[in-house]
Design a protein around this motif. Sequence first.
Motif, PDB file in Angstrom:
ATOM      1  N   ALA A 135       5.138   5.424   5.872  1.00  8.57           N
ATOM      2  CA  ALA A 135       4.168   6.300   4.919  1.00  8.57           C
ATOM      3  C   ALA A 135       2.870   5.417   4.434  1.00  8.57           C
ATOM      4  CB  ALA A 135       5.180   6.347   3.640  1.00  8.57           C
ATOM      5  N   LEU A 136       3.142   4.061   4.465  1.00  6.00           N
ATOM      6  CA  LEU A 136       2.035   3.234   4.015  1.00  6.00           C
ATOM      7  C   LEU A 136       0.990   3.214   5.185  1.00  6.00           C
ATOM      8  CD1 LEU A 136       0.680   1.199   2.387  1.00  6.00           C
ATOM      9  CD2 LEU A 136       2.014  -0.815   3.393  1.00  6.00           C
ATOM     10  N   PHE A 137       1.368   3.315   6.422  1.00  5.59           N
ATOM     11  CA  PHE A 137       0.520   3.311   7.371  1.00  5.59           C
ATOM     12  C   PHE A 137      -0.192   4.528   7.401  1.00  5.59           C
ATOM     13  CE2 PHE A 137      -0.533   5.173  11.634  1.00  5.59           C
ATOM     14  CZ  PHE A 137      -1.322   4.089  12.256  1.00  5.59           C
ATOM     15  N   ALA A 138       0.193   5.735   7.288  1.00 10.58           N
ATOM     16  CA  ALA A 138      -0.316   7.037   7.171  1.00 10.58           C
ATOM     17  C   ALA A 138      -1.444   7.158   5.952  1.00 10.58           C
ATOM     18  CB  ALA A 138       0.549   8.194   7.078  1.00 10.58           C
ATOM     19  N   ARG A 139      -0.855   6.512   4.946  1.00  8.57           N
ATOM     20  CA  ARG A 139      -1.762   6.430   3.677  1.00  8.57           C
ATOM     21  C   ARG A 139      -3.012   5.615   3.923  1.00  8.57           C
ATOM     22  NH1 ARG A 139       0.023   3.548  -2.144  1.00  8.57           N
ATOM     23  NH2 ARG A 139      -1.736   4.072  -3.236  1.00  8.57           N
ATOM     24  N   GLU A 140      -2.665   4.404   4.422  1.00 10.34           N
ATOM     25  CA  GLU A 140      -4.167   3.565   4.799  1.00 10.34           C
ATOM     26  C   GLU A 140      -4.988   4.499   5.800  1.00 10.34           C
ATOM     27  OE1 GLU A 140      -2.456   0.218   6.172  1.00 10.34           O
ATOM     28  OE2 GLU A 140      -1.906  -0.581   4.069  1.00 10.34           O
ATOM     29  N   THR A 141      -4.496   5.095   6.633  1.00 18.18           N
ATOM     30  CA  THR A 141      -5.233   5.844   7.803  1.00 18.18           C
ATOM     31  C   THR A 141      -5.855   7.176   7.039  1.00 18.18           C
ATOM     32  OG1 THR A 141      -3.662   5.315   9.388  1.00 18.18           O
ATOM     33  CG2 THR A 141      -5.093   7.087   9.744  1.00 18.18           C
ATOM     34  N   LEU A 142      -5.312   7.834   6.191  1.00 11.76           N
ATOM     35  CA  LEU A 142      -5.934   9.016   5.604  1.00 11.76           C
ATOM     36  C   LEU A 142      -6.762   8.623   4.474  1.00 11.76           C
ATOM     37  CD1 LEU A 142      -2.560  10.937   5.161  1.00 11.76           C
ATOM     38  CD2 LEU A 142      -4.502  11.496   6.864  1.00 11.76           C
ATOM     39  N   ARG A 143      -6.300   7.325   3.933  1.00 16.56           N
ATOM     40  CA  ARG A 143      -7.467   7.015   2.671  1.00 16.56           C
ATOM     41  C   ARG A 143      -8.994   7.069   3.292  1.00 16.56           C
ATOM     42  NH1 ARG A 143      -6.689   5.063  -2.389  1.00 16.56           N
ATOM     43  NH2 ARG A 143      -4.916   6.452  -2.085  1.00 16.56           N
TER      44      ARG A 143
END
Length: 471
Positions: free
Chosen positions: A185-193
């Motif tokens: 989830a953290l990886f996706a969050r950083e990518t999307l931000r």
Amino acid sequence: MKVQSAQFIPAAQIAIHDPDLQTAVAFGTNTGFTKRQAAMFADGEAHGQAMRQQAAAIKRHALNNLPDLLAQAEANMQANGIQVLWALDAAEANRHMLEIAQRHNVRSVVKSKSMVTEEIGLNHALETAAIEVLETDLGEYIVQLGGDTPSHIVVPIIHKTKESIRDLLIEKANMPPTDGTEAMALFARETLRQRFLMADMGVSGGNFIIAETGSLCLVSNEGNARLVTSLPRVHVALVGIEKLVATVEDYATLTQVLPRSATGQALTVYTHIVNGPRQPDEPDGPEQVYVILVDNGRSDIYTSDYCEALACIRCGACLNGCPVYQVTGGHAYGWVYPGPIGAVITPLLTGLENASPLPHASTLCGMCKQVCPVDIDIPHMLLNLRHELVARGQSSPVWDIGMKAWALGNKSPGRFVWGGKVAAKVTNLLKPKSLPVPLAGWTKHRTPPKFAPKSFHQLWRERQGDNDEQS
């Protein structure tokens, strides 16, 4: 999205024999159903049922007054600075989107979760015009990465296991190998931000529009809807015309039953209300806000005997409670809306001839009505759709002959009794391993039942005789 609902039966057979899908969907639906029960009736059965009936009355009132509420909502949204457009069908909705994108020189779009945009094929329309589109809901992001489609109204990747999601993120998004859900989830969050910060336009759906204030209401748990509607300089919301509610008080009730039924929460993490574009004294928010009110077949439903289907608030509770959806998942339904409510609105929106198996994709157990937060009588509508199929001559000839024979035998007491005796003697003598067509499907995985030695009528007469003698 291409309609493939006519292939429900072969698609369901594939799903039933997919062990990963069975594991994932069973876990997801059971979790959703259990959480819904706990949240909806946390203050007692009577309180939960009272909320359901209050919500049902609110949606029925809104539908009964829909033309007036649409006019009121349009006027109040425009007064708030929102630009309101109307789309008769998917083509017009996509045309509006492309014209807005061209007007504001949009090259990149971030989207929050929206069933209407899936319905009209918005992503394809934008990508065809060389506009980059990114889904920002975590489940929708994973669906997009895999070139897949959502399989649940609320949980798009309910059909996927954690392991398959991990492998997809590693393969398609270059995620460092990990088995931890928090790390994923953290990886996706950083990518999307980063994509949020770069986007020219944000696109959302809308859970409700409050007519008296001209407010667009969204509920979410990840925060992406708030970023989509506030960071880009242009925000466009595509909303079905049925999503109107009259007052703030009505919305307050619906925003309680929706999360309880959808995710088992008393309230979602984010309850977001958009009242218009950024004002001169405000430091952030979009410069332009558009709302596209989408019909796409809803007016036809509104004037039909199935108008009640438009009361749906897209919570997904009927999917989690449905024994058919629990074993087939959502993709077998062949279009955007799966499960019991999909079995109703897909034939209505795409044509009954294009989705003829769906009205039969139900055991008629009634669970969908029992868990619906606005008390939609889905089983009754499914029966009506089945009746329409028969009236159109789209039912199986073998089934028609069988039903006519059954009706002939049951219209006469004498024929009924005689038929029961013959059937009992034949089955008890031959001991068949399956019933004849069209009942053979029922005994494919079951042992045929044995006829009782005596019929109900015989037992009744005998007991009545005994009672007469005793008196």
